[in-house]
Structure formats: C-alpha cells, structure tokens
Write an enzyme that holds these catalytic residues in place. Structure first.
Site, PDB file in Angstrom:
ATOM      1  N   ASN A   9      17.795  87.006  -5.962  1.00 13.95           N
ATOM      2  CA  ASN A   9      18.456  86.437  -4.790  1.00 13.95           C
ATOM      3  C   ASN A   9      17.548  85.329  -4.262  1.00 13.95           C
ATOM      4  O   ASN A   9      16.549  85.599  -3.606  1.00 13.95           O
ATOM      5  CB  ASN A   9      18.658  87.534  -3.732  1.00 13.95           C
ATOM      6  CG  ASN A   9      19.183  86.982  -2.419  1.00 13.95           C
ATOM      7  OD1 ASN A   9      19.617  85.837  -2.343  1.00 13.95           O
ATOM      8  ND2 ASN A   9      19.136  87.803  -1.376  1.00 13.95           N
ATOM      9  N   LYS A  11      18.126  83.192  -2.023  1.00 17.77           N
ATOM     10  CA  LYS A  11      18.333  82.879  -0.599  1.00 17.77           C
ATOM     11  C   LYS A  11      18.444  81.360  -0.426  1.00 17.77           C
ATOM     12  O   LYS A  11      18.964  80.697  -1.316  1.00 17.77           O
ATOM     13  CB  LYS A  11      17.221  83.524   0.249  1.00 17.77           C
ATOM     14  CG  LYS A  11      17.048  85.009  -0.101  1.00 17.77           C
ATOM     15  CD  LYS A  11      16.193  85.767   0.853  1.00 17.77           C
ATOM     16  CE  LYS A  11      16.126  87.226   0.403  1.00 17.77           C
ATOM     17  NZ  LYS A  11      15.408  88.077   1.340  1.00 17.77           N
ATOM     18  N   HIS A  94      24.639  90.949   2.514  1.00 17.31           N
ATOM     19  CA  HIS A  94      23.178  91.008   2.606  1.00 17.31           C
ATOM     20  C   HIS A  94      22.784  91.184   4.075  1.00 17.31           C
ATOM     21  O   HIS A  94      23.436  90.646   4.964  1.00 17.31           O
ATOM     22  CB  HIS A  94      22.566  89.727   2.030  1.00 17.31           C
ATOM     23  CG  HIS A  94      21.079  89.830   1.881  1.00 17.31           C
ATOM     24  ND1 HIS A  94      20.228  89.625   2.939  1.00 17.31           N
ATOM     25  CD2 HIS A  94      20.305  90.157   0.817  1.00 17.31           C
ATOM     26  CE1 HIS A  94      18.982  89.813   2.518  1.00 17.31           C
ATOM     27  NE2 HIS A  94      18.994  90.139   1.251  1.00 17.31           N
ATOM     28  N   GLU A  96      20.620  89.839   5.823  1.00 20.04           N
ATOM     29  CA  GLU A  96      20.422  88.573   6.554  1.00 20.04           C
ATOM     30  C   GLU A  96      21.755  88.007   7.023  1.00 20.04           C
ATOM     31  O   GLU A  96      21.843  87.393   8.076  1.00 20.04           O
ATOM     32  CB  GLU A  96      19.662  87.572   5.663  1.00 20.04           C
ATOM     33  CG  GLU A  96      18.195  87.971   5.535  1.00 20.04           C
ATOM     34  CD  GLU A  96      17.531  87.565   4.238  1.00 20.04           C
ATOM     35  OE1 GLU A  96      18.090  86.720   3.509  1.00 20.04           O
ATOM     36  OE2 GLU A  96      16.446  88.110   3.942  1.00 20.04           O
ATOM     37  N   GLU A 166      19.050  98.114   0.173  1.00 17.35           N
ATOM     38  CA  GLU A 166      17.947  97.286   0.655  1.00 17.35           C
ATOM     39  C   GLU A 166      17.540  97.698   2.074  1.00 17.35           C
ATOM     40  O   GLU A 166      18.142  97.246   3.053  1.00 17.35           O
ATOM     41  CB  GLU A 166      18.363  95.816   0.668  1.00 17.35           C
ATOM     42  CG  GLU A 166      18.757  95.298  -0.696  1.00 17.35           C
ATOM     43  CD  GLU A 166      18.523  93.789  -0.799  1.00 17.35           C
ATOM     44  OE1 GLU A 166      17.742  93.392  -1.658  1.00 17.35           O
ATOM     45  OE2 GLU A 166      19.096  93.043   0.014  1.00 17.35           O
ATOM     46  N   GLY A 172      11.242  91.097   2.339  1.00 13.47           N
ATOM     47  CA  GLY A 172      10.367  89.975   2.651  1.00 13.47           C
ATOM     48  C   GLY A 172       9.125  90.355   3.441  1.00 13.47           C
ATOM     49  O   GLY A 172       8.443  89.496   3.981  1.00 13.47           O
ATOM     50  N   SER A 212      11.083  93.656  -1.392  1.00 12.70           N
ATOM     51  CA  SER A 212       9.708  93.454  -1.876  1.00 12.70           C
ATOM     52  C   SER A 212       9.461  94.081  -3.253  1.00 12.70           C
ATOM     53  O   SER A 212       8.372  94.571  -3.528  1.00 12.70           O
ATOM     54  CB  SER A 212       8.685  93.973  -0.855  1.00 12.70           C
ATOM     55  OG  SER A 212       8.819  93.272   0.370  1.00 12.70           O
TER      56      SER A 212
END
Ligand code: PGA
Length: 248
Positions: A9, A11, A94, A96, A166, A172, A212
């Site tokens: 991904n 991003k 996701h 985010e 996730e 991250g 991560s």
C-alpha cells in the site's frame, strides 16, 4: 490451502516516474515469489503500473473505489474506470480513509459491492484503535466492522475476497502487533465469517495482517496459522525491502 497474498500500500507516495523506477526494480525480484504479489499505487500511477507489470505475476490494486458506476462525485474513481485499465484489486476502508475522509462501515460495504460487481478483488481493512484495544473492545470492534463490510455480499464472493486486519496503533508507528495478538484477532475475523457464511467460506477467505510489517518481523507473522499475508505500507516503498517481505 490458502495461497498467501502480500500487497504494498503505497499510500500517497511515488510520482509516475518514481513508480516506474520502483516497479522496474521489483519485477525481477518478485519473479519467483511463492505468494500472490500486489502493488497499490496512487491513482495516477495505476495505468503505468498495469503496463509495466503485464506478463509478470505482480497484480495491481487501487487504494479506493467508488460505489456508483458514474456521476457527480467530484474526486472519486469508479470500478469500471479501474477495470478498463486492468486493475485487479482495490483497498477498501483503510483506517486512514475512515479517520481522515469520513469512510464509514456503510460506505465500505457499498465500495466492496461495486468492486465485486466489476470483478475487482476487494482488500477490506478493519482494525481497532489503541484505546479500543486497551478497553478490551478489539473483538467486538473488528467483528462488527467485518459484519458491516460484508452485509449483503454472497458467500461465493466472500470466499474470494481479502480482509486486512490492521490495528490502527501499529500503522506507520514501527509498533507491530505480536505474532500471537495478530493471529488471535485474525482468528476472530475468520470465526466471524464462519458464523455468517459457514466454515468452508471462512477457510477459503484470505486474511492479511498489516501494521509495520517489514523484513524483520514478516517471518514470525507469516508462520501464524491464521495469517495469510500482509498489507505493507512503509516497507513497500523500497523494492529491496518489499522483495524481502514477499520472500519471507
Ligand atoms: P505500515 O502501513 O506498514 O507503514 O504500518 C500499513 C498500512 O497502513 O497498510
């Protein structure tokens, strides 16, 4: 046996020229991977990514997809647009997107249905926040997200899609879930699917871990019985690192 699937991904990273360089470097490194390998670049890189990976075993995914076939939805991209250029996967929901762009369980469900209808494999993301984990809500949150995301989707389509677990606190942050934590929650997701659709569907569905994941921790995570792959952010932006992950 489920074939593992590892997806990068990207991003909001890598311009078309940077994407070209990364994919060109990745193609020989990914040639004999034992798992399915997917890259998910930003929209403007997708057509190029499809061209570059043609005839290779690398699949290409989008990072979002709209539920309507077309219309007045400024800034959105439809399933038929992605399908026409040869995109095979779409990341949906996701954290985010949920956190910064108002994505809800209902929009995740609509987007997943549109992807399936177009023959694009959804990679549906679910996961709890740190506060939710510390409040012992992980199981309820994650299984609730799964139920909502899959509502009205038939078993056959569920068996073929991908869910990414996730934990938000691991994305991250360099802080990974332990192998056991990840396996346990992925097991919860599979049990939720079994409850809704029966064991055969749950056993066919592939569930990734994301947060991560990197060359150092991939082996332990992939050795877990329930984990069928990874959704890789930071470590997918280097061909060498991503190659190490896919050859775990
Ligand atoms: P990360 O991102 O690997 O950089 O933690 C994973 C993701 O958000 O999909």
């Amino acid at each position: 046996m489920r074939k593992p699937i590892i997806a990068g991904n990207w991003k909001m990273n890598l311009t078309p020229s940077e994407a070209k360089a990364l994919i060109t470097e990745l193609i020989p490194l990914a040639a004999n991977a034992a798992c399915d390998v997917v890259v998910c670049p930003p929209f403007v890189d997708l057509a190029l990514a499809v061209e570059l990976t043609r005839g290779t075993s690398i699949g290409v995914g989008a990072q979002n997809i709209h539920w309507a076939p077309k219309g007045a939805f400024t800034g959105e991209i439809s399933a038929s647009m992605l399908k026409e250029i040869g995109v095979g996967y779409a990341i949906i929901g996701h954290s985010e997107r949920r956190q910064y762009f108002g994505e809800t369980d209902a929009t995740v469900n609509s987007r997943a249905k549109a992807a399936i209808e177009a023959g694009i494999t959804p990679i549906i993301c679910v996961g709890e926040s740190l506060a939710q984990r510390e409040g012992n809500e992980t199981e309820a949150i994650v299984s609730g997200q799964v139920k909502a995301a899959l509502e009205g989707i038939p078993a056959q389509a569920v068996a073929a899609l991908v869910i990414a677990y996730e934990p938000i606190w691991a994305i991250g942050t360099g802080k990974t879930a332990t192998d056991e934590q990840a396996n346990e929650t992925v097991g919860t997701i599979r049990a939720t699917v079994a409850q809704l659709y029966g064991q055969a569907t749950a056993d066919a569905l592939r569930i990734q871990y994301g947060g991560s994941m990197n060359p150092k921790n991939v082996k332990g995570l992939m050795a877990q019985s329930e984990i069928d792959g990874g959704l890789i952010g930071g470590a997918s932006l280097s061909a060498a690192d991503f190659a190490q992950v896919i050859h775990y």
